[in-house]
Motif scaffolding. Sequence first.
Motif, short mmCIF file in Angstrom:
data_model
loop_
_atom_site.label_atom_id
_atom_site.label_comp_id
_atom_site.label_asym_id
_atom_site.label_seq_id
_atom_site.Cartn_x
_atom_site.Cartn_y
_atom_site.Cartn_z
N SER A 201 -65.23 89.24 -4.80
CA SER A 201 -65.89 87.93 -4.85
C SER A 201 -67.12 87.95 -5.76
N LEU A 202 -67.09 88.82 -6.76
CA LEU A 202 -68.23 88.97 -7.68
C LEU A 202 -68.65 87.66 -8.36
N PRO A 203 -67.70 86.82 -8.81
CA PRO A 203 -68.12 85.55 -9.43
C PRO A 203 -68.95 84.67 -8.49
N LEU A 204 -68.60 84.68 -7.19
CA LEU A 204 -69.36 83.89 -6.23
C LEU A 204 -70.76 84.45 -6.04
N LEU A 205 -70.86 85.77 -6.01
CA LEU A 205 -72.16 86.41 -5.86
C LEU A 205 -73.05 86.08 -7.06
N TYR A 206 -72.45 86.10 -8.23
CA TYR A 206 -73.17 85.74 -9.45
C TYR A 206 -73.62 84.27 -9.39
N SER A 207 -72.74 83.39 -8.92
CA SER A 207 -73.09 81.97 -8.78
C SER A 207 -74.24 81.78 -7.80
N LEU A 208 -74.25 82.60 -6.74
CA LEU A 208 -75.33 82.52 -5.76
C LEU A 208 -76.66 82.88 -6.41
N ALA A 209 -76.67 83.96 -7.19
CA ALA A 209 -77.89 84.37 -7.89
C ALA A 209 -78.35 83.29 -8.86
N ALA B 94 -72.37 76.99 0.97
CA ALA B 94 -70.93 77.16 0.72
C ALA B 94 -70.62 78.58 0.26
N ILE B 95 -71.46 79.13 -0.61
CA ILE B 95 -71.22 80.49 -1.10
C ILE B 95 -71.40 81.51 0.02
N GLN B 96 -72.46 81.35 0.80
CA GLN B 96 -72.70 82.29 1.88
C GLN B 96 -71.56 82.29 2.90
N ALA B 97 -71.01 81.12 3.17
CA ALA B 97 -69.88 81.01 4.09
C ALA B 97 -68.66 81.72 3.52
N ALA B 98 -68.45 81.57 2.22
CA ALA B 98 -67.29 82.19 1.57
C ALA B 98 -67.43 83.70 1.49
N LEU B 99 -68.66 84.20 1.36
CA LEU B 99 -68.89 85.63 1.18
C LEU B 99 -68.79 86.43 2.48
N LYS B 100 -68.89 85.75 3.63
CA LYS B 100 -68.84 86.45 4.91
C LYS B 100 -67.50 87.17 5.08
N GLY B 101 -67.58 88.48 5.28
CA GLY B 101 -66.38 89.27 5.50
C GLY B 101 -65.59 89.59 4.25
N GLN B 102 -66.14 89.22 3.08
CA GLN B 102 -65.44 89.46 1.82
C GLN B 102 -65.80 90.82 1.23
N ASP B 103 -64.86 91.37 0.48
CA ASP B 103 -65.14 92.54 -0.34
C ASP B 103 -65.96 92.05 -1.52
N VAL B 104 -67.16 92.59 -1.69
CA VAL B 104 -68.07 92.11 -2.72
C VAL B 104 -67.45 92.18 -4.12
N ASP C 130 -56.96 84.64 -3.49
CA ASP C 130 -57.54 84.23 -4.77
C ASP C 130 -57.71 82.71 -4.81
N ALA C 131 -56.78 81.99 -4.18
CA ALA C 131 -56.84 80.53 -4.15
C ALA C 131 -58.12 80.05 -3.45
N TYR C 132 -58.45 80.69 -2.34
CA TYR C 132 -59.67 80.33 -1.60
C TYR C 132 -60.92 80.56 -2.45
N LEU C 133 -60.98 81.71 -3.11
CA LEU C 133 -62.14 82.03 -3.93
C LEU C 133 -62.27 81.07 -5.12
N GLN C 134 -61.13 80.75 -5.74
CA GLN C 134 -61.16 79.82 -6.86
C GLN C 134 -61.61 78.43 -6.42
N ALA C 135 -61.08 77.98 -5.29
CA ALA C 135 -61.44 76.66 -4.78
C ALA C 135 -62.93 76.59 -4.45
N THR C 136 -63.44 77.64 -3.83
CA THR C 136 -64.86 77.69 -3.50
C THR C 136 -65.71 77.67 -4.76
N ASP C 137 -65.28 78.40 -5.77
CA ASP C 137 -66.00 78.45 -7.04
C ASP C 137 -66.08 77.06 -7.67
#
Length: 222
Positions: free
Chosen positions: A156-164, A143-153, A118-125
């Motif tokens: 990491s929904l907030p990051l996907l939303y940020s990407l959109a 940055a988002i694409q790098a964070a999403l690689k290998g992640q359970d969607v 969770d720390a990694y996802l929050q930091a990336t956000d």
Amino acid sequence: FMLASMYFQDSKYQEATEAARKAYAIKQEPQYAALLAKCLAYTGRTQESLNLYRKALGIKDSSDTGGVTKDDDDLGKSPLLNTTLVFEYARALVTAGRYDDARKLMDPIIKGASKESDAYLQATDVVVDALRKSGKRDEAVTAIQAALKGQDVSASLPLLYSLAETYSEMQNFDKAVETYEEAVKAILNPDGTVGSNPRDRQNVTLILTREAVAYQNAGDRE
């Protein structure tokens, strides 16, 4: 403290600030400082909010330099970085327009934490928010694409939303719609329905609304 929390959840930030200030006057502990600092940020008193975060985290005042000091660097390497207080401080830095400071504070987590944490996802956000607000949207996408690689969607929904949202800001509406659709699919049941969880229903509503706006901005009103 509880009254301040209730006011904050109800978006009554002025009342929340007054109650939180009373709580902090009675007991100067991190959780009370954090709530007051957050309330201050939401009422536009950014510098006061930052000062309070720094005091709670034991960081020396950097008003003379206006940026991240060696103390911030030390904080970035400490176990404290995984606490909610540090992430809130980083977000307050973004609100204050100190984008590089926020990114520098989050950098040790992104480099050292597990990608599933969770720390990694929050930091990336936080970093993505800083990049978007500073106009560096191509870097935000990377940055988002790098964070999403290998992640359970779903995780990491907030990051996907940020990407959109970032694609929409770049007026790349086809990519935005495609990403919004991917986010919706992560929430829906296998049969295409939305579950009874209020948060899921709220998220789907928000995402579909933003997708509709992307279609509209692309001139596709149908």
